[in-house]
Write a protein that holds these residues in place. Structure first.
Motif, PDB file in Angstrom:
ATOM      1  N   ALA A  59      36.497  25.665  97.307  1.00 33.04           N
ATOM      2  CA  ALA A  59      36.609  26.956  97.986  1.00 33.04           C
ATOM      3  C   ALA A  59      35.282  27.416  98.567  1.00 33.04           C
ATOM      4  CB  ALA A  59      37.151  28.009  97.011  1.00 33.04           C
ATOM      5  N   LEU A  86      35.143  26.408 102.131  1.00 31.29           N
ATOM      6  CA  LEU A  86      36.395  26.561 102.883  1.00 31.29           C
ATOM      7  C   LEU A  86      36.135  26.963 104.336  1.00 31.29           C
ATOM      8  CD1 LEU A  86      39.452  26.921 103.236  1.00 31.29           C
ATOM      9  CD2 LEU A  86      39.215  29.210 102.312  1.00 31.29           C
ATOM     10  N   MET A 114      34.319  24.323 106.544  1.00 29.90           N
ATOM     11  CA  MET A 114      35.209  23.205 106.850  1.00 29.90           C
ATOM     12  C   MET A 114      36.217  23.589 107.932  1.00 29.90           C
ATOM     13  SD  MET A 114      34.515  20.416 105.462  1.00 29.90           S
ATOM     14  CE  MET A 114      36.017  19.446 105.599  1.00 29.90           C
ATOM     15  N   ALA A 121      46.081  19.640  96.450  1.00 29.34           N
ATOM     16  CA  ALA A 121      46.795  20.825  96.922  1.00 29.34           C
ATOM     17  C   ALA A 121      45.877  21.894  97.489  1.00 29.34           C
ATOM     18  CB  ALA A 121      47.636  21.416  95.790  1.00 29.34           C
ATOM     19  N   TRP A 128      42.848  21.186 100.037  1.00 28.22           N
ATOM     20  CA  TRP A 128      42.518  20.846 101.421  1.00 28.22           C
ATOM     21  C   TRP A 128      43.758  20.502 102.222  1.00 28.22           C
ATOM     22  CZ3 TRP A 128      38.385  22.941 102.626  1.00 28.22           C
ATOM     23  CH2 TRP A 128      37.249  22.914 101.828  1.00 28.22           C
ATOM     24  N   ARG A 187      45.089  23.818 103.234  1.00 32.49           N
ATOM     25  CA  ARG A 187      44.218  24.696 104.015  1.00 32.49           C
ATOM     26  C   ARG A 187      43.751  24.107 105.338  1.00 32.49           C
ATOM     27  NH1 ARG A 187      42.518  29.852 102.366  1.00 32.49           N
ATOM     28  NH2 ARG A 187      44.563  30.321 101.585  1.00 32.49           N
TER      29      ARG A 187
END
Lengths: 312, 278
Positions: free
Chosen positions: B122, B125, B128, B214, B216, B219
């Protein structure tokens, strides 16, 4: 070509890839954590793009530390992770000792026990919160309704009925509610990770020195004292490893929290970062840096243990 | 391990029975999921059909229509397979060099690799999302998911391979060198056949981790590269209307991996504890 060039070349792709993967996004997070960066800022449109001129220093960190949600997320993370740790270690130890003997169908028992670990997190959460814990349609609701029906029936009995008519109607607990959603997450993750603890403790039990225990038996040691004085010290390292690996995984729980209540009453740092990310990137990045620091503290201890056993 | 003395007849019945009961309790949620998948959506929420009902396969036959299951499943297969293969392609040479030509820094490099695995996802996040969406334009592509899955599993792959390779006597590799075998020949004809079992278990375990990832996969995708994790998460709260079909699609999502998992329990310990528990 010198002696060392070839091994270096062989390792280079792996090292370079991991270096980029670690450094690039993390340094961006670090940078964003020091500037004002807000995705939808109508008043100050210059904050909408990252730039050094929006420097905020430690302002984002201060903002995050003063946010109520941040402390709630930390507290809630600690609560969730420590509950899961206690439950999985205790259950894991008990079950590992229980199946560390030969009995009919032991292979099947092992297979049944390990299965929850392979369920994908999203399915785990969807299954528990809907089919098991739902207060109306899940087994939780059906079981409570069943109990109420039995109690209702007993009320018509002479004498005993008087006793049962004093009982209240039972209300099933809703695990999507603010106060209870973290319990749902603890339950489903404990279910999934207890097998992991069992597997590791069992692997370790099998390497236990049996002759030591036989000697203790000859000296008249009770089973309980053998367990406490021989088995538990032998398991000290696996316990430490189970605790630390799980801490690192569970500090970043996300799917379960999202599915159970979308973070309602049950946030942790990753979830908070996700919420900040929809607008306030500066705050999200500062929270991210805190999460990295927290994970690193645990990782240092874990790596020390792993390092010791690496070269032997 | 005998907690009870061996003469105890009661214990010989009691403890195995308890073990069975515990195992059945732990397996029950999975059983219940599969069981529910054979009920119609209407039956699944009726108490009178809790245990006795007319089983149906309609939830499975309608899976494509209800959820577009195969699209997500194929994405899961593609991303997990290629991520595993790439991780092995990068990991085998690296682990080979570390195991047979270690330098003073090999241990530090291995430890550092592990530490990258411990960074909370995270925390990066937004960078990325930003990089892949605005800068590289690879958001929601198979390529991105394969790359990310490969990278997050690479430390475990190298670590596992390293512990397997270390078991091979150095002399065998040295002998190959003396005979003037090329590097590629050494890896292909000596190392891979000797460590085949270890390489296969590493691959299986990596595949499982990729499949179940569950964060990347959810997201960094929207539609094109969305995997089964994303599909299930998108149907998180059906409010009881679709328990049957949801159970079927969930069963289909986890069944291959659970079966695969049964075959690599042993390797799981090594892969998850980085060889620290033997």
């Amino acid at each position: 070509m010198s002696n060392r060039t070839l091994p270096r070349l062989l390792q280079a792709p792996a090292i370079l890839l991991l270096l980029i993967w670690m450094l690039v996004p993390l340094s961006m997070t670090l940078y964003f954590s020091f500037i004002r960066y807000v995705l939808n800022s109508t008043i100050r449109p210059e904050w909408m793009t990252p730039a050094l001129s929006n420097w905020r220093g430690l302002g984002n960190y201060k903002y995050v530390l003063e946010a109520k949600d941040f402390w709630f997320a930390i507290q809630n993370s600690v609560f969730i992770v420590s509950s899961i740790l206690i439950l999985t270690v205790v259950l894991g130890l008990g079950i590992a000792v229980l199946i560390n003997r030969s009995f009919p169908g032991r292979g099947i028992v092992r297979v049944l026990l390990i299965s929850p670990f392979f369920v994908m997190p999203a399915v785990n959460a969807v299954l528990w919160i809907n089919m098991i814990l739902d207060p109306v349609l899940g087994l939780n609701g059906l079981a409570v309704a069943g109990i109420n029906e039995i109690v209702d029936g007993l009320r018509d009995f002479p004498v005993l009925g008087g006793f049962f008519s004093m009982w209240p109607e039972f209300e099933p607990i809703s695990f999507r509610a603010t106060q209870t959603s973290s319990y749902a997450v603890i339950m489903m993750v404990t279910w999934q990770w207890t097998p992991f603890a069992v597997l590791i403790f069992m692997t370790s039990l099998q390497s236990e020195d049996e002759s030591q225990k036989e000697a203790a038996t000859l000296d008249g040691a009770s089973p309980w004292s053998k367990f406490i004085n021989l088995t538990v010290p032998h398991l000290a390292r696996p316990i430490a490893i189970v605790v630390m690996i799980q801490s690192i995984f569970h500090l970043s729980l996300y799917a379960e929290i999202e599915i159970v209540s979308r973070g309602n009453g049950n946030k942790n740092l990753p979830y908070l970062i996700g919420e900040f990310t929809s607008n306030n990137i500066g705050a999200a990045s500062a929270t991210g840096i805190f999460a990295v620091i927290l994970a690193n503290i645990i990782a240092i201890f874990l790596l020390r243990i792993v390092g010791k056993s690496l070269m032997d | 391990m005998a907690i009870v003395t061996q003469s105890s007849k009661l214990g010989n019945v009691l403890w195995p029975t308890l073990a069975w009961v515990v195992a059945l309790i732990f397996f029950f949620p999975i059983f219940w999921l599969v069981f529910t998948s054979f009920k119609t959506d209407a039956d699944a929420v009726k108490p009178e059909f809790l245990f006795f009902f007319t089983p149906t396969l309609e939830n499975y036959t309608n899976m494509t229509e209800n959820y577009d299951y195969w699209r997500f499943a194929i994405n899961s297969v593609i991303t997990s397979t290629f991520a595993t293969l790439f991780a092995l392609a990068v990991g085998v040479p690296a682990a080979y060099a570390m195991a047979f030509d270690p330098s003073r820094r090999t241990k530090d490099i291995l430890m550092w690799m592990l530490s990258t695995k411990m960074l909370p996802a995270a925390a990066v996040l937004y960078p990325m999302t930003f990089l892949t969406k605005n800068f590289l334009g690879i958001f929601d592509t198979h390529f991105l998911i394969i790359l990310v899955l490969c990278l997050i599993n690479l430390p475990i792959v190298i670590w596992m391979l390293f512990t397997y390779f270390k078991e091979i006597p150095k002399e065998i590799i040295e002998a190959g060198k003396m005979d003037g075998v090329s590097l590629w020949g050494e890896i292909k004809d000596i190392l891979i056949p000797l460590a085949w079992g270890g390489i296969v278990s590493t691959a299986l375990l990596t595949f499982i981790f990729c499949w179940n990832e569950a964060y990347w996969t959810v997201r960094l995708t929207t539609i094109d590269a969305a995997t089964l994790s994303k599909l299930i998460e998108g149907n998180r709260a059906p409010e009881g209307l679709f328990f049957g079909r949801l159970a079927a699609v969930s069963t289909a999502a986890i069944a291959p991996i659970i079966i695969l998992g049964w075959f690599c329990q042993k390797q799981l310990v090594q892969g998850l504890t980085f060889g620290a528990v033997k």
